[in-house]
Write a protein that holds these residues in place. Structure first.
Motif, mmCIF file in Angstrom:
data_model
loop_
_atom_site.group_PDB
_atom_site.id
_atom_site.type_symbol
_atom_site.label_atom_id
_atom_site.label_comp_id
_atom_site.label_asym_id
_atom_site.label_seq_id
_atom_site.Cartn_x
_atom_site.Cartn_y
_atom_site.Cartn_z
ATOM 1 N N ALA A 303 17.450 52.712 14.012
ATOM 2 C CA ALA A 303 17.699 52.885 15.452
ATOM 3 C C ALA A 303 18.036 54.342 15.758
ATOM 4 C CB ALA A 303 18.826 51.966 15.916
ATOM 5 N N LYS A 304 18.727 54.982 14.837
ATOM 6 C CA LYS A 304 19.086 56.387 15.056
ATOM 7 C C LYS A 304 17.840 57.266 15.027
ATOM 8 C CE LYS A 304 22.104 59.988 13.310
ATOM 9 N NZ LYS A 304 22.866 60.474 12.174
ATOM 10 N N GLN A 305 16.996 57.055 14.005
ATOM 11 C CA GLN A 305 15.806 57.899 13.866
ATOM 12 C C GLN A 305 14.784 57.644 14.961
ATOM 13 O OE1 GLN A 305 14.490 57.064 9.871
ATOM 14 N NE2 GLN A 305 16.232 58.196 9.051
ATOM 15 N N GLU A 306 14.518 56.368 15.244
ATOM 16 C CA GLU A 306 13.405 56.064 16.158
ATOM 17 C C GLU A 306 13.825 56.034 17.625
ATOM 18 O OE1 GLU A 306 11.067 52.690 14.990
ATOM 19 O OE2 GLU A 306 10.841 53.429 12.936
ATOM 20 N N LEU A 307 15.070 55.628 17.885
ATOM 21 C CA LEU A 307 15.505 55.502 19.282
ATOM 22 C C LEU A 307 16.499 56.591 19.676
ATOM 23 C CD1 LEU A 307 16.195 51.625 19.379
ATOM 24 C CD2 LEU A 307 14.133 52.815 20.134
ATOM 25 N N GLY A 308 17.042 57.283 18.686
ATOM 26 C CA GLY A 308 18.087 58.268 18.974
ATOM 27 C C GLY A 308 19.363 57.593 19.433
ATOM 28 N N TRP A 309 19.541 56.331 19.024
ATOM 29 C CA TRP A 309 20.721 55.565 19.472
ATOM 30 C C TRP A 309 21.729 55.406 18.331
ATOM 31 C CZ3 TRP A 309 22.918 51.146 17.517
ATOM 32 C CH2 TRP A 309 23.926 50.556 18.288
ATOM 33 N N ILE A 310 22.982 55.685 18.619
ATOM 34 C CA ILE A 310 24.058 55.302 17.695
ATOM 35 C C ILE A 310 25.227 54.761 18.523
ATOM 36 C CG2 ILE A 310 23.672 56.816 15.679
ATOM 37 C CD1 ILE A 310 25.806 58.694 16.941
ATOM 38 N N ALA A 311 26.023 53.898 17.885
ATOM 39 C CA ALA A 311 27.219 53.386 18.558
ATOM 40 C C ALA A 311 28.259 54.502 18.606
ATOM 41 C CB ALA A 311 27.757 52.179 17.801
ATOM 42 N N LYS A 312 28.870 54.691 19.796
ATOM 43 C CA LYS A 312 29.774 55.831 19.973
ATOM 44 C C LYS A 312 31.256 55.440 19.969
ATOM 45 C CE LYS A 312 27.519 57.291 23.803
ATOM 46 N NZ LYS A 312 26.424 57.146 24.489
ATOM 47 N N ARG A 313 31.540 54.192 20.349
ATOM 48 C CA ARG A 313 32.951 53.833 20.556
ATOM 49 C C ARG A 313 33.562 53.290 19.258
ATOM 50 N NH1 ARG A 313 29.505 52.985 24.708
ATOM 51 N NH2 ARG A 313 30.181 53.369 26.844
ATOM 52 N N ASP A 314 34.825 53.635 19.009
ATOM 53 C CA ASP A 314 35.446 53.241 17.733
ATOM 54 C C ASP A 314 36.228 51.931 17.859
ATOM 55 O OD1 ASP A 314 37.780 53.879 19.027
ATOM 56 O OD2 ASP A 314 38.172 55.697 17.875
ATOM 57 N N LEU A 315 36.788 51.513 16.722
ATOM 58 C CA LEU A 315 37.499 50.231 16.651
ATOM 59 C C LEU A 315 38.700 50.195 17.602
ATOM 60 C CD1 LEU A 315 37.173 47.634 15.000
ATOM 61 C CD2 LEU A 315 38.698 48.623 13.280
ATOM 62 N N ILE A 316 39.378 51.315 17.735
ATOM 63 C CA ILE A 316 40.549 51.356 18.628
ATOM 64 C C ILE A 316 40.107 51.102 20.071
ATOM 65 C CG2 ILE A 316 42.358 52.885 19.565
ATOM 66 C CD1 ILE A 316 43.015 51.913 16.747
ATOM 67 N N ALA A 317 38.995 51.712 20.477
ATOM 68 C CA ALA A 317 38.486 51.477 21.845
ATOM 69 C C ALA A 317 38.110 50.006 22.014
ATOM 70 C CB ALA A 317 37.277 52.370 22.116
ATOM 71 N N MET A 318 37.493 49.417 20.986
ATOM 72 C CA MET A 318 37.124 47.991 21.066
ATOM 73 C C MET A 318 38.374 47.139 21.305
ATOM 74 S SD MET A 318 34.412 47.676 17.903
ATOM 75 C CE MET A 318 33.651 49.184 17.281
#
Ligand SMILES: NC(=O)c1ccc[n+]([C@@H]2O[C@H](COP(=O)([O-])OP(=O)(O)OC[C@H]3O[C@@H](n4cnc5c(N)ncnc54)[C@H](O)[C@@H]3O)[C@@H](O)[C@H]2O)c1
Length: 332
Positions: A303-318
């Motif tokens: 997903a990172k390579q093909e879509l340029g997407w990564i999850a940004k929010r961390d466990l504390i934010a969750m």
């Protein structure tokens, strides 16, 4: 684009509607409110200051689905509608196969009839079965331990075969890991009926003292502290992943893991919740739950390579966002 979002009133669907609207897409929701509340549609409108067309229909109903396609210009479908409780699927397999598989077929059929060539499907990390972590899209799906997982594998297979036979039909199979948390406003989030099946809603109900203590199923797994390891992803990261997948959809079938790539044990999540919200979570260790695997986390490089997407929010934010929703919405 005009996007038909089935199950758009539910947990993942409602957050995705917000991301779609904020990205400039228009949204038509089809949901039978089996596991959601109509007021969420109003909240989506309020939070985005945008309009949403809502159809209260069952997406296994061929005629009702056909009417939506006939009366609207639709550029793509995101299909969330479905049943999702693993344990219930063991008891009621026919309900699960019917609802989850027939809905996919009815929608795909309407897409072909009305020349709608973009289809994004809610799949699940469950399809990896007991493969070795991290789960990668190149792995063959393995038999899952329950009918719910099989409905996801079957739907993936059906959509893949349709795309092979119809080269213009573009499909994105999104395999979610463990979505948690809520929209930053605290107005929408995950609100299961009864005793929650998933860890985070269980934790928030213990924090609220609605439930006495958290039951942790097993502490003898081969993991960092013996408790089960999962890949928790903030619901808004998951929602944004759908928009990126839709915007980048090209002909053929594309499979993406949507997770963080990081495994977190139950005890680590409990600790993070306690730190984030300054609340103690009492817990007890009970027997393993049948069907649970030790570890489940994603290889997220595709997903990172093909879509340029990564999850940004961390466990504390969750943890903070899940708790904000619990105290704001579930006041009692
Ligand atoms: N939540 C997770 O942890 C998770 C993980 C992997 C995959 N998924 C999949 O993602 C999708 C959305 O999950 P969710 O957590 O938002 O669930 P949810 O129950 O909150 O939302 C599903 C929505 O679909 C609606 N629905 C169900 N059957 C329908 C039908 N026949 N016609 C019309 N509407 C119908 C429900 O009323 C609900 O609003 C599901 O397909 C689920 O299997 C969820």
């Amino acid at each position: 684009m005009n996007i038909l979002v089935t199950g758009g009133v539910g947990y993942i669907g409602s957050h995705t509607c917000i991301s779609l609207l904020e990205s400039g897409h228009s949204v038509i929701i089809a949901d039978n409110l089996y596991n959601s509340k109509r007021e969420t549609v109003e909240k989506i409108k309020y939070l985005t200051n945008d309009n949403v067309d809502f159809y209260e229909i069952d997406v296994t109903d061929t005629q009702a689905v056909d009417d939506i396609f006939k009366n609207n210009i639709i550029d793509g479908v995101i299909h969330f509608a479905g049943f999702k409780a693993v344990g219930e699927s063991v008891k009621l397999p026919l309900n699960y196969y019917y609802n989850n598989v027939v809905s996919t077929m009815v929608l795909a059929d309407a897409c072909l009839k009305y020349n709608v060539n973009r289809f994004v499907f809610s799949s699940s990390a469950t399809v990896y079965g007991n493969n070795t972590v991290p789960f990668s899209e190149t792995m063959d799906p393995l038999p899952t331990t329950n009918p719910y997982g099989e409905t996801k594998s079957m739907s993936e297979r059906i959509l893949t075969d349709i795309a092979r036979a119809n080269p213009a039909f573009s499909v994105s199979l999104l395999r979610y890991f463990n979505p948690v948390g809520a929209h930053e406003s605290g107005l929408i989030g995950e609100s299961p009926n009864g005793i929650p099946n998933n860890l985070m809603p269980y934790v928030t109900q213990v924090a609220k003292r609605k439930l006495e203590k958290l039951r942790i199923f097993g502490n003898d797994y081969p993991t960092v502290d013996g408790t089960g390891v999962r890949d928790y992803i903030h619901i808004m990261d998951l929602a944004e992943g759908h928009v990126v997948a839709l915007n980048n959809l090209t002909e053929g079938v594309h499979i993406y893991n949507l997770g963080t790539g990081k495994g977190t044990s139950v005890l680590e999540l409990v600790k993070a919740f306690e730190v984030a919200n300054d609340i103690t979570i009492p817990y007890e260790i009970v027997d393993r739950r049948p069907g649970d695997i030790a570890s489940c986390y994603a290889d997220v490089s595709k997903a990172k390579q093909e879509l340029g997407w990564i999850a940004k929010r961390d466990l504390i934010a969750m943890c903070k966002d899940a708790w904000r929703f619990e105290i704001k919405i579930n006041k009692n």
